[in-house]
Scaffold this motif. Structure first.
Motif, PDB file in Angstrom:
ATOM      1  N   PHE A   1       0.849  -1.173   0.000  1.00 24.67           N
ATOM      2  CA  PHE A   1       0.000   0.000   0.000  1.00 24.67           C
ATOM      3  C   PHE A   1       0.890   1.230   0.000  1.00 24.67           C
ATOM      4  O   PHE A   1       1.958   1.214   0.602  1.00 24.67           O
ATOM      5  CB  PHE A   1      -0.891   0.003   1.243  1.00 24.67           C
ATOM      6  CG  PHE A   1      -1.790  -1.190   1.306  1.00 24.67           C
ATOM      7  CD1 PHE A   1      -3.013  -1.199   0.668  1.00 24.67           C
ATOM      8  CD2 PHE A   1      -1.391  -2.331   1.977  1.00 24.67           C
ATOM      9  CE1 PHE A   1      -3.825  -2.311   0.706  1.00 24.67           C
ATOM     10  CE2 PHE A   1      -2.198  -3.451   2.030  1.00 24.67           C
ATOM     11  CZ  PHE A   1      -3.422  -3.440   1.389  1.00 24.67           C
ATOM     12  N   TYR A   2       0.482   2.280  -0.686  1.00 31.16           N
ATOM     13  CA  TYR A   2       1.307   3.471  -0.713  1.00 31.16           C
ATOM     14  C   TYR A   2       0.471   4.735  -0.576  1.00 31.16           C
ATOM     15  O   TYR A   2      -0.735   4.736  -0.819  1.00 31.16           O
ATOM     16  CB  TYR A   2       2.157   3.529  -1.990  1.00 31.16           C
ATOM     17  CG  TYR A   2       1.346   3.693  -3.259  1.00 31.16           C
ATOM     18  CD1 TYR A   2       1.037   4.960  -3.743  1.00 31.16           C
ATOM     19  CD2 TYR A   2       0.911   2.596  -3.979  1.00 31.16           C
ATOM     20  CE1 TYR A   2       0.289   5.118  -4.892  1.00 31.16           C
ATOM     21  CE2 TYR A   2       0.166   2.744  -5.125  1.00 31.16           C
ATOM     22  CZ  TYR A   2      -0.136   4.015  -5.581  1.00 31.16           C
ATOM     23  OH  TYR A   2      -0.874   4.166  -6.715  1.00 31.16           O
ATOM     24  N   LEU A   3       1.139   5.796  -0.167  1.00 24.87           N
ATOM     25  CA  LEU A   3       0.534   7.111   0.002  1.00 24.87           C
ATOM     26  C   LEU A   3       1.447   8.127  -0.660  1.00 24.87           C
ATOM     27  O   LEU A   3       2.669   8.044  -0.523  1.00 24.87           O
ATOM     28  CB  LEU A   3       0.400   7.440   1.493  1.00 24.87           C
ATOM     29  CG  LEU A   3      -0.016   8.855   1.843  1.00 24.87           C
ATOM     30  CD1 LEU A   3      -1.500   9.049   1.563  1.00 24.87           C
ATOM     31  CD2 LEU A   3       0.290   9.143   3.291  1.00 24.87           C
ATOM     32  N   VAL A   4       0.876   9.070  -1.399  1.00 26.60           N
ATOM     33  CA  VAL A   4       1.644  10.163  -1.985  1.00 26.60           C
ATOM     34  C   VAL A   4       1.228  11.431  -1.252  1.00 26.60           C
ATOM     35  O   VAL A   4       0.040  11.722  -1.133  1.00 26.60           O
ATOM     36  CB  VAL A   4       1.359  10.304  -3.494  1.00 26.60           C
ATOM     37  CG1 VAL A   4       2.147  11.470  -4.080  1.00 26.60           C
ATOM     38  CG2 VAL A   4       1.705   9.018  -4.216  1.00 26.60           C
ATOM     39  N   ALA A   5       2.218  12.156  -0.718  1.00 25.47           N
ATOM     40  CA  ALA A   5       1.941  13.353   0.071  1.00 25.47           C
ATOM     41  C   ALA A   5       2.736  14.542  -0.459  1.00 25.47           C
ATOM     42  O   ALA A   5       3.820  14.390  -1.015  1.00 25.47           O
ATOM     43  CB  ALA A   5       2.304  13.110   1.534  1.00 25.47           C
ATOM     44  N   CYS A   6       2.195  15.749  -0.259  1.00 28.14           N
ATOM     45  CA  CYS A   6       2.877  16.986  -0.637  1.00 28.14           C
ATOM     46  C   CYS A   6       4.056  17.204   0.312  1.00 28.14           C
ATOM     47  O   CYS A   6       3.885  17.147   1.529  1.00 28.14           O
ATOM     48  CB  CYS A   6       1.898  18.157  -0.528  1.00 28.14           C
ATOM     49  SG  CYS A   6       2.648  19.770  -0.782  1.00 28.14           S
ATOM     50  N   ASN A   7       5.231  17.441  -0.227  1.00 28.43           N
ATOM     51  CA  ASN A   7       6.408  17.673   0.613  1.00 28.43           C
ATOM     52  C   ASN A   7       6.379  19.040   1.288  1.00 28.43           C
ATOM     53  O   ASN A   7       7.080  19.260   2.255  1.00 28.43           O
ATOM     54  CB  ASN A   7       7.694  17.521  -0.196  1.00 28.43           C
ATOM     55  CG  ASN A   7       8.339  16.179   0.010  1.00 28.43           C
ATOM     56  OD1 ASN A   7       8.054  15.472   0.963  1.00 28.43           O
ATOM     57  ND2 ASN A   7       9.208  15.805  -0.898  1.00 28.43           N
ATOM     58  N   HIS A   8       5.566  19.948   0.789  1.00 28.61           N
ATOM     59  CA  HIS A   8       5.506  21.289   1.369  1.00 28.61           C
ATOM     60  C   HIS A   8       4.632  21.327   2.634  1.00 28.61           C
ATOM     61  O   HIS A   8       5.056  21.821   3.666  1.00 28.61           O
ATOM     62  CB  HIS A   8       4.980  22.286   0.344  1.00 28.61           C
ATOM     63  CG  HIS A   8       4.927  23.694   0.833  1.00 28.61           C
ATOM     64  ND1 HIS A   8       6.058  24.442   1.036  1.00 28.61           N
ATOM     65  CD2 HIS A   8       3.889  24.465   1.187  1.00 28.61           C
ATOM     66  CE1 HIS A   8       5.712  25.629   1.489  1.00 28.61           C
ATOM     67  NE2 HIS A   8       4.392  25.667   1.588  1.00 28.61           N
ATOM     68  N   CYS A   9       3.419  20.762   2.549  1.00 36.01           N
ATOM     69  CA  CYS A   9       2.502  20.838   3.698  1.00 36.01           C
ATOM     70  C   CYS A   9       2.166  19.479   4.309  1.00 36.01           C
ATOM     71  O   CYS A   9       1.553  19.417   5.369  1.00 36.01           O
ATOM     72  CB  CYS A   9       1.220  21.561   3.301  1.00 36.01           C
ATOM     73  SG  CYS A   9       0.138  20.621   2.198  1.00 36.01           S
ATOM     74  N   GLY A  10       2.497  18.374   3.624  1.00 36.96           N
ATOM     75  CA  GLY A  10       2.237  17.041   4.148  1.00 36.96           C
ATOM     76  C   GLY A  10       0.861  16.485   3.830  1.00 36.96           C
ATOM     77  O   GLY A  10       0.524  15.390   4.260  1.00 36.96           O
ATOM     78  N   ALA A  11       0.049  17.226   3.069  1.00 31.88           N
ATOM     79  CA  ALA A  11      -1.299  16.759   2.736  1.00 31.88           C
ATOM     80  C   ALA A  11      -1.231  15.504   1.867  1.00 31.88           C
ATOM     81  O   ALA A  11      -0.391  15.393   0.981  1.00 31.88           O
ATOM     82  CB  ALA A  11      -2.063  17.848   2.004  1.00 31.88           C
ATOM     83  N   ALA A  12      -2.126  14.553   2.133  1.00 36.16           N
ATOM     84  CA  ALA A  12      -2.222  13.347   1.312  1.00 36.16           C
ATOM     85  C   ALA A  12      -2.821  13.719  -0.033  1.00 36.16           C
ATOM     86  O   ALA A  12      -3.861  14.367  -0.101  1.00 36.16           O
ATOM     87  CB  ALA A  12      -3.082  12.309   2.004  1.00 36.16           C
ATOM     88  N   ILE A  13      -2.150  13.318  -1.108  1.00 29.65           N
ATOM     89  CA  ILE A  13      -2.610  13.647  -2.454  1.00 29.65           C
ATOM     90  C   ILE A  13      -3.238  12.418  -3.120  1.00 29.65           C
ATOM     91  O   ILE A  13      -4.175  12.527  -3.872  1.00 29.65           O
ATOM     92  CB  ILE A  13      -1.445  14.183  -3.301  1.00 29.65           C
ATOM     93  CG1 ILE A  13      -0.944  15.480  -2.693  1.00 29.65           C
ATOM     94  CG2 ILE A  13      -1.852  14.390  -4.734  1.00 29.65           C
ATOM     95  CD1 ILE A  13       0.342  15.972  -3.282  1.00 29.65           C
ATOM     96  N   GLY A  14      -2.718  11.255  -2.813  1.00 31.40           N
ATOM     97  CA  GLY A  14      -3.244  10.037  -3.411  1.00 31.40           C
ATOM     98  C   GLY A  14      -2.771   8.822  -2.658  1.00 31.40           C
ATOM     99  O   GLY A  14      -1.873   8.899  -1.822  1.00 31.40           O
ATOM    100  N   SER A  15      -3.388   7.684  -2.956  1.00 34.87           N
ATOM    101  CA  SER A  15      -2.987   6.430  -2.339  1.00 34.87           C
ATOM    102  C   SER A  15      -3.375   5.301  -3.287  1.00 34.87           C
ATOM    103  O   SER A  15      -4.117   5.510  -4.244  1.00 34.87           O
ATOM    104  CB  SER A  15      -3.649   6.241  -0.977  1.00 34.87           C
ATOM    105  OG  SER A  15      -5.052   6.150  -1.133  1.00 34.87           O
TER     106      SER A  15
END
Length: 56
Positions: free
Chosen positions: A35-49
């Protein structure tokens, strides 16, 4: 060009996002997938999984 839905930072380079792989090894059984999660490196918000192929 893509933008973060939370902070509106432009996501134009690989370093703009963080790809986090999570093992499914807790609980009653081991999952055969990753399982994976893609997050914004600037604010940490989850963008996709999602789910990647079988674990070797």
């Amino acid at each position: 060009m893509a933008h973060c839905p939370e902070c509106e930072t432009a996501l134009s380079e690989k370093t703009d996002v963080e790809f986090v792989e999570m093992d499914a090894t807790t609980g009653f059984f081991k999952a055969s997938k990753r399982f994976y999660l893609v997050a914004c490196n600037h604010c940490g918000a989850a963008i996709g999984s999602g789910v990647a192929g079988a674990k070797a």
